[in-house]
Design an enzyme around this catalytic site. Sequence first.
Site, mmCIF file in Angstrom:
data_model
loop_
_atom_site.group_PDB
_atom_site.id
_atom_site.type_symbol
_atom_site.label_atom_id
_atom_site.label_comp_id
_atom_site.label_asym_id
_atom_site.label_seq_id
_atom_site.Cartn_x
_atom_site.Cartn_y
_atom_site.Cartn_z
ATOM 1 C CG ASP A 17 -1.561 -1.326 1.511
ATOM 2 O OD1 ASP A 17 -0.795 -2.042 2.188
ATOM 3 O OD2 ASP A 17 -2.705 -1.584 0.941
ATOM 4 C CD GLU A 273 -1.672 -2.566 -7.010
ATOM 5 O OE1 GLU A 273 -1.714 -1.328 -7.346
ATOM 6 O OE2 GLU A 273 -2.621 -3.024 -6.450
#
Length: 377
Positions: A17, A273
């Site tokens: 994040d 990610e």
Amino acid sequence: MKARWDIFCSVVDNYGDIGVTWRLARQLVAEHRCDVRLWVDDLRAFERMCPQIDVQQDLQWQEGVEVRHWPAEWVKAPAADVVIAAFACQLPPDYMEAMAERERVPLWMNLDYLSAEEWVVGCHRLPSVKFKGVQKYFFFPGFRAGTGGLLREAGLLEQRRAFQQDPDAQRDFLQALGIVPAAHARLISLFAYENAGLASWLDVLSTDGRATHLLVPEGRILGDVQRWLGVDRLVAGDIQQRGVLTVQVIAFVRQEQYDRLLWCCDFNAVRGEDSFVRAQWAGRPLLWHIYRQDEDIHLDKLDAFLAMYTANLSPAARAAVIGLWQAWNTDADMAQPWKMLLEHGPEVNLHAETWCLEQALQADLATALVQFYESWI
């Protein structure tokens, strides 16, 4: 006047994040001259990739970005022109009230998770909920035309290409991190979640016909590495040898260093990610460990990416890539899938670079966000 942007990051998975939001904030400042305030609820996770962060300071400046600690007890702050809730995090109620009180309400976006699924195109930039007249919009990063693209700084691929064509620069970089692989050894990076299939992969690497130097950044996979090696504890700097496999633990590095580490390696195993996207920009074969979700719905996202990524491979190479990725993400035995991948090494290597260049034809994520704001106003 420059638009003011607020980016909210609630750290859920340690680094993914904050990795995405920190890259985005810096790029908005450096390339688009935006005024950016990054709200982070876990400064210690942030510190791992930005050692200059002072975890005791609630307000500080880093690389042109105003970094604010997002406290449990919210401190009143004016709302910005553009508000990004990263990965569907919930904004503080008082901040939402401040958005509604503005004379011109802000552009409010939910920057969602990265996905290659087809439905993302239809949902990208669509309105979501409203709060007292403030409309929220979905904004999806993605690999397909009609999405928000991927984070990519200006000149990144040119820098990468120059670095990969300079053996001396690569050697000096690795040596500065204490990494000195043997001549002709395969260099692999391993950044992953816990994985029961790791032992079978390490077994085959240790008995391979070619030496492998495995770089393991400190993280969640380290426990599985320790168990395979039969040691009680591994720390940064430790080096272990088993057969033709050298395992080296390295300290967590800054983002720009991690990019170069990926550029140096012949193969990159990545997770989540942020590192997933950076491994694609490296132009080298990769293996993605997707974040596990309830009822295995993450496997749908994995299959959607694999369908796109392998579309232009030969049937045999395609089967090899898919087999390896599916084994890795289901904790299955890795020995045979790895051997199959090696049989198609030249094609898979070329494909990694081709895929990278194809993705670079799309606008990058920061540019797409700025363009959306400019069209919205």
